[in-house]
Motif scaffolding. Structure first.
Motif, PDB file in Angstrom:
ATOM      1  N   ARG A   1       0.844  -1.200   0.000  1.00 36.47           N
ATOM      2  CA  ARG A   1       0.000   0.000   0.000  1.00 36.47           C
ATOM      3  C   ARG A   1       0.873   1.242   0.000  1.00 36.47           C
ATOM      4  NH1 ARG A   1      -3.632  -0.204   4.881  1.00 36.47           N
ATOM      5  NH2 ARG A   1      -1.736   0.449   5.970  1.00 36.47           N
ATOM      6  N   ALA A   2       0.442   2.248  -0.784  1.00 32.49           N
ATOM      7  CA  ALA A   2       1.084   3.554  -0.804  1.00 32.49           C
ATOM      8  C   ALA A   2       0.016   4.564  -1.201  1.00 32.49           C
ATOM      9  CB  ALA A   2       2.259   3.575  -1.780  1.00 32.49           C
ATOM     10  N   THR A   3       0.399   5.806  -1.363  1.00 29.15           N
ATOM     11  CA  THR A   3      -0.517   6.822  -1.867  1.00 29.15           C
ATOM     12  C   THR A   3       0.059   7.436  -3.130  1.00 29.15           C
ATOM     13  OG1 THR A   3       0.450   8.667  -0.628  1.00 29.15           O
ATOM     14  CG2 THR A   3      -1.254   7.348   0.487  1.00 29.15           C
ATOM     15  N   GLU A   4      -0.824   8.011  -3.931  1.00 31.75           N
ATOM     16  CA  GLU A   4      -0.333   8.685  -5.141  1.00 31.75           C
ATOM     17  C   GLU A   4       0.592   9.840  -4.779  1.00 31.75           C
ATOM     18  OE1 GLU A   4      -2.775   8.519  -8.950  1.00 31.75           O
ATOM     19  OE2 GLU A   4      -4.257   9.144  -7.455  1.00 31.75           O
ATOM     20  N   ALA A   5       0.273  10.507  -3.679  1.00 32.42           N
ATOM     21  CA  ALA A   5       1.089  11.655  -3.282  1.00 32.42           C
ATOM     22  C   ALA A   5       2.455  11.227  -2.765  1.00 32.42           C
ATOM     23  CB  ALA A   5       0.361  12.459  -2.206  1.00 32.42           C
ATOM     24  N   ALA A   6       2.516  10.034  -2.150  1.00 28.78           N
ATOM     25  CA  ALA A   6       3.784   9.544  -1.587  1.00 28.78           C
ATOM     26  C   ALA A   6       3.889   8.050  -1.877  1.00 28.78           C
ATOM     27  CB  ALA A   6       3.837   9.819  -0.093  1.00 28.78           C
ATOM     28  N   PRO A   7       4.334   7.678  -3.085  1.00 29.07           N
ATOM     29  CA  PRO A   7       4.355   6.261  -3.483  1.00 29.07           C
ATOM     30  C   PRO A   7       5.515   5.468  -2.879  1.00 29.07           C
ATOM     31  CG  PRO A   7       5.160   7.638  -5.273  1.00 29.07           C
ATOM     32  CD  PRO A   7       4.723   8.566  -4.188  1.00 29.07           C
ATOM     33  N   ASP A   8       5.561   5.441  -1.544  1.00 29.41           N
ATOM     34  CA  ASP A   8       6.559   4.666  -0.810  1.00 29.41           C
ATOM     35  C   ASP A   8       5.830   3.450  -0.248  1.00 29.41           C
ATOM     36  OD1 ASP A   8       8.744   3.750   0.541  1.00 29.41           O
ATOM     37  OD2 ASP A   8       8.646   5.241   2.151  1.00 29.41           O
ATOM     38  N   PHE A   9       5.962   2.313  -0.909  1.00 28.32           N
ATOM     39  CA  PHE A   9       5.110   1.168  -0.620  1.00 28.32           C
ATOM     40  C   PHE A   9       5.534   0.442   0.649  1.00 28.32           C
ATOM     41  CE2 PHE A   9       4.050   1.984  -4.974  1.00 28.32           C
ATOM     42  CZ  PHE A   9       2.723   1.596  -5.077  1.00 28.32           C
TER      43      PHE A   9
END
Length: 291
Positions: free
Chosen positions: A232-240
Motif C-alpha cells: 500500500r502507498a498513496t499517489e502523493a507519496a508512493p513509498d510502498f
C-alpha cells in the motif's frame, strides 16, 4: 527472487487459458467454480455490494454472500478485461472472446451484465483487451491493451493508439483524480504513465513481478508482489509498505477489486483460484461464503 521462474511460468498459463469444463450449473459454490472455469476478473456489484460479479471463461457470474454462484450473462463468452462503470451500476465493460472463437472487441452491458453489445472493434480489431481500465473521474476515458495501449475518450465508441504497452503487462488501473495517470502492473515491477499511456516510468519494485494494481477513491494504491505480499502507498507519496502476506501465502493475488463506497472491503482471486474477501483493507482474508 527464488520463486520468480516458477511464478512467471505459472502466471503465463493461467492468464492465457481457461479450463474445458463449462460453468453451467445453477447454484455452484465459489469453491467448486475453480474446477469448472477460469476467473478473468471480478468486482463488487455496485447495485448490491454484498455480492461479487465474477468474469469467467464461460460467462459473467454473480457470487452471493453465502458463496453461491449463479450465471448472470445470457452468453457463455470468455470475458476478459472486465471492469464496471465507476458510477452507474447497470453499465459494465469488457472484451475477450466469443464462445466458439474469435475476438469480441470492446463490449458493454447496460443491464447489469445480462446482455452485451460490441461498441467498437478497436484499432486493428476486433480486439481482445486482456487488460482494460476506466477512469473513475471521467468514465468516457478508457485504456485497453492489445499489442499497444489503446485509449478511448468517448466511452469506447472510438479508439486510438496511445503508446507502447509496458513489457510483460499484467494489469492496468487509472488514477481516481486524473484520467491521464495510468498504472501498470508488470512482471518487472509497477509502472506509471502521467501522459495518457504514451510514456512509462518505473514506480516501484523494479525487476520484481507485480500481479495486480488497484486504486481507492482517496488515492491509495494497492498492489500485490509475490514474496512481499499486499502493498500500500498513496499517489502523493508512493513509498510502498507491506500490509500483509496476502490471503494465500503459497499463491498470489491475480485480481483485486475494492468496494467503492468502503475501500477497506476487498475481494480477490488467488493463484489457487479461490475467491477471498477482506473487511480490513487486506490485513486478513476469508474465503467468500465461509463466514
Amino acid at each position: 527472487m527464488a520463486c520468480r521462474p516458477h511464478f512467471l511460468a505459472f502466471l503465463s498459463v493461467i492468464l492465457a487459458l481457461g479450463t474445458a469444463l463449462p460453468a453451467t450449473a445453477q447454484g455452484v459454490s465459489v469453491t467448486d467454480l475453480a474446477g469448472k472455469t477460469h476467473i478473468h476478473g471480478l468486482a463488487f456489484d455496485r447495485a448490491d455490494s454484498s455480492s461479487v460479479l465474477v468474469a469467467t471463461h464461460h460467462g459473467l457470474m454473480k457470487a452471493a454472500p453465502d458463496g453461491t454462484v449463479t450465471p448472470v450473462s445470457d452468453s457463455q463468452d470468455d470475458f476478459m478485461g472486465f471492469t464496471p462503470h465507476p458510477a452507474d451500476a447497470t453499465i459494465l465493460f469488457a472484451s475477450g472472446h466469443p464462445k466458439g472463437g474469435g475476438n469480441l472487441g470492446f463490449i458493454r452491458s447496460d443491464d447489469s451484465g445480462k446482455s452485451w453489445q460490441q461498441i467498437a472493434p478497436g484499432v486493428d480489431g476486433p480486439v481482445d483487451f486482456h487488460q482494460l481500465a476506466v477512469s473513475p473521474s471521467n468514465p468516457d476515458v478508457l485504456y485497453g491493451s492489445y499489442g499497444a495501449i489503446q485509449a478511448s475518450h468517448d466511452g469506447g465508441k472510438s479508439w486510438t493508439i496511445a503508446g507502447d504497452a509496458p513489457a510483460k503487462l499484467i494489469d492496468l488501473a487509472v488514477s481516481p483524480t486524473n484520467p491521464d495517470i495510468v498504472y501498470a502492473a508488470t512482471e518487472d515491477g509497477l509502472m506509471v504513465s502521467r501522459d495518457g499511456a504514451r510514456n512509462w516510468q518505473q514506480l516501484a519494485l523494479g525487476g520484481a513481478p507485480v500481479t495486480t494494481v488497484e486504486l481507492a477513491a482517496d488515492g491509495t494504491i494497492y498492489a500485490f508482489a509475490p514474496g512481499r505480499g499486499l502493498l500500500r502507498a498513496t499517489e502523493a507519496a508512493p513509498d510502498f509498505m507491506t500490509v500483509a502476506e496476502g490471503p494465500d501465502p503459497a499463491g498470489y493475488i491475480l485480481h483485486l477489486a475494492l468496494d467503492a463506497p468502503a475501500s477497506n472491503r476487498m475481494v480477490a482471486v488467488t493463484g489457487t483460484s479461490a475467491i477471498v474477501v477482506s473487511s480490513d483493507a487486506g490485513a486478513t482474508w476469508s474465503v467468500l461464503g465461509s463466514k
